[in-house]
Design an enzyme around this catalytic site. Structure first.
Site, PDB file in Angstrom:
ATOM      1  N   SER A 147       0.839  -1.201   0.000  1.00 39.17           N
ATOM      2  CA  SER A 147       0.000   0.000   0.000  1.00 39.17           C
ATOM      3  C   SER A 147       0.881   1.260   0.000  1.00 39.17           C
ATOM      4  CB  SER A 147      -0.952  -0.059   1.207  1.00 39.17           C
ATOM      5  OG  SER A 147      -1.987   0.870   1.064  1.00 39.17           O
ATOM      6  N   ASP A 223     -10.317  -5.570  -2.875  1.00 33.18           N
ATOM      7  CA  ASP A 223      -9.664  -4.539  -2.062  1.00 33.18           C
ATOM      8  C   ASP A 223     -10.526  -3.272  -2.094  1.00 33.18           C
ATOM      9  OD1 ASP A 223      -7.988  -2.409  -1.228  1.00 33.18           O
ATOM     10  OD2 ASP A 223      -6.198  -3.515  -1.839  1.00 33.18           O
ATOM     11  N   HIS A 256      -7.457  -5.996   1.186  1.00 26.39           N
ATOM     12  CA  HIS A 256      -6.256  -5.165   1.353  1.00 26.39           C
ATOM     13  C   HIS A 256      -5.440  -5.577   2.580  1.00 26.39           C
ATOM     14  CE1 HIS A 256      -4.027  -1.597   0.188  1.00 26.39           C
ATOM     15  NE2 HIS A 256      -4.059  -1.115   1.410  1.00 26.39           N
TER      16      HIS A 256
END
Lengths: 277, 277
Positions: A147, A223, A256
């Protein structure tokens, strides 16, 4: 440097350490997994940069990297994601800025410029500390992350292609300068002039001529940040135009979280090990 | 039963669920990993009982069981270690009793007898719930656990040898009725008469004639609880005298933490899978 803890695990040693950081003007904590092969000499080094809200500890607890790193003989370094402490300027209720959200930039704006220097910390100060204190072969380094940290890995590799043999990312933010959860942080750290953000935006670094041979990216289709925050198609487009080889795996049904990261951790470790040997 | 969360991971689904427990007279939370093979029909079930201070979540976060469980096609059930809640009698400052320390017994003493019924919960109520709501082959069950939960697995297998095809433990408490960190809990749950503790002590169950075909036990040599609390030699002695096959691995340099558990998790999963197929 002080040792906070060490434990034998998967035949290697997982350690946690602190030191007084000059770059961040505060004590910083980081984790190092030393594989069993280090008993016979220096081993290659793989940097893992974590995402928003994380410390060094989240991936250490949930990332499931040690079994394969021990098998492949990789040292895994997991730094923190920002300076921390009572004296560090912060926005307590904002998870997208300040503590846990350093975005791997060197801030230029008051009051952040004194401490939020994660780019210098990750690329200069911490590598020197690792090279001096661990059985690390600093001529063989690679970098990856998740991320915000996946994006950090991309930008750091693009700006230091001579140092890293490989770079990969789990669900990286592709273009932080135009994403809602990152653009305000860049403005606060770097000021209002968008030109100054380009040095910390992977897609814009590529457009501005920075190059890296190839990237591996995994992204979950379930996600929740995919469409607004992550947008891997922007990285895909930039890489295609620049002739950078990008392997992008869209992983059906994955979110995620560390459930996603741990599932594809082995793949990334093997991919890096191949390029580090 | 309510679903708290589900996530795709290592090709299967890690779920967390709550339900109103009759045994414990409170809401109870548990975790279930369903492997991808469950899409084609019921899969064998492996119960994991956690140690002191843990909830269902610790092993879920740090145990590293999902990759191998997905490969082997095992459903992994991770219950909580005690009843919990504001109305549940507890000793807040005592990590060896009350919340997080149910010791898998059915308490007989007031005020604990109303809620601390973890033996009934694990052996009757939760299996019924799992059988009714998950693609579980309840004719193929096995059980393992860590520390207090390793001991729980041993005692539950010894008392229900027809139900479980295999039983193993990480660093189990061998004889809780004479160990300093468990004896006071048994006294509070079961009363002052030591005869009443024997039904919840693995070595004494064996001496009293209970049998199970074989056990696998892993124990770290750097475990701080080894000499005073765990004492695997007492289990070794009881098994030898009773003719129970015990494979005891003393693991050099490993401690009592999830670093130890995660390192030997694959070994235990493969061992159980062999006996469940």
């Amino acid at each position: 440097m002080k040792t906070v803890s060490t434990a034998k695990v998967h035949g290697g040693v997982q350690g946690v350490y602190t030191h007084a950081s000059e770059s961040c003007a505060c004590d910083m904590t980081f984790a190092v997994f030393t594989p069993p092969q280090a008993e016979n000499g220096p081993v290659p080094v793989l940097w893992y940069l974590s995402g928003l809200t994380c410390t060094h500890a989240n991936v250490m607890d949930k990332g499931e990297y040690r079994r394969m790193a021990a098998e492949l003989g990789l040292m895994i370094i997991c730094p923190d994601t920002s300076p921390r402490g009572e004296t560090i300027p912060d926005e307590k209720d904002n998870w997208q800025f300040g503590s846990g959200a350093g975005f791997y930039v060197d801030a230029t704006q008051a009051p952040y410029a004194q401490n939020y220097r994660m780019y210098s910390y990750i690329t200069q100060e911490l590598p020197e500390l690792i090279g001096a204190n661990f059985p690390a072969d600093m001529s063989r380094q690679a970098i990856f992350g998740h991320s915000m940290g996946g994006h950090g890995a991309l930008t750091i590799a693009l700006k230091n292609p001579e140092r890293f043999r490989s770079c990969s990312a789990f669900a990286p933010i592709a273009q932080p300068s135009t994403a809602g959860w990152s653009q305000p942080a860049l403005e606060k750290y770097l000021g209002p002039d968008e030109k100054d953000w380009r040095a910390y935006d992977a897609t814009l670094l590529i457009r501005d001529g920075h190059r890296f041979p190839e990237f591996l990216v995994d992204q979950g289709t379930a996600d929740g940040f995919l469409d607004e925050g992550l947008r891997p198609w922007l990285l895909e487009e930039a890489c295609r135009e620049a002739g950078i080889s990008l392997t992008l795996h869209m992983r059906d049904g994955y979110d995620h979280s560390y459930n996603f990261i741990s599932t594809f951790m082995d793949d990334h470790l093997k991919w890096h090990a191949k390029r580090l040997k």
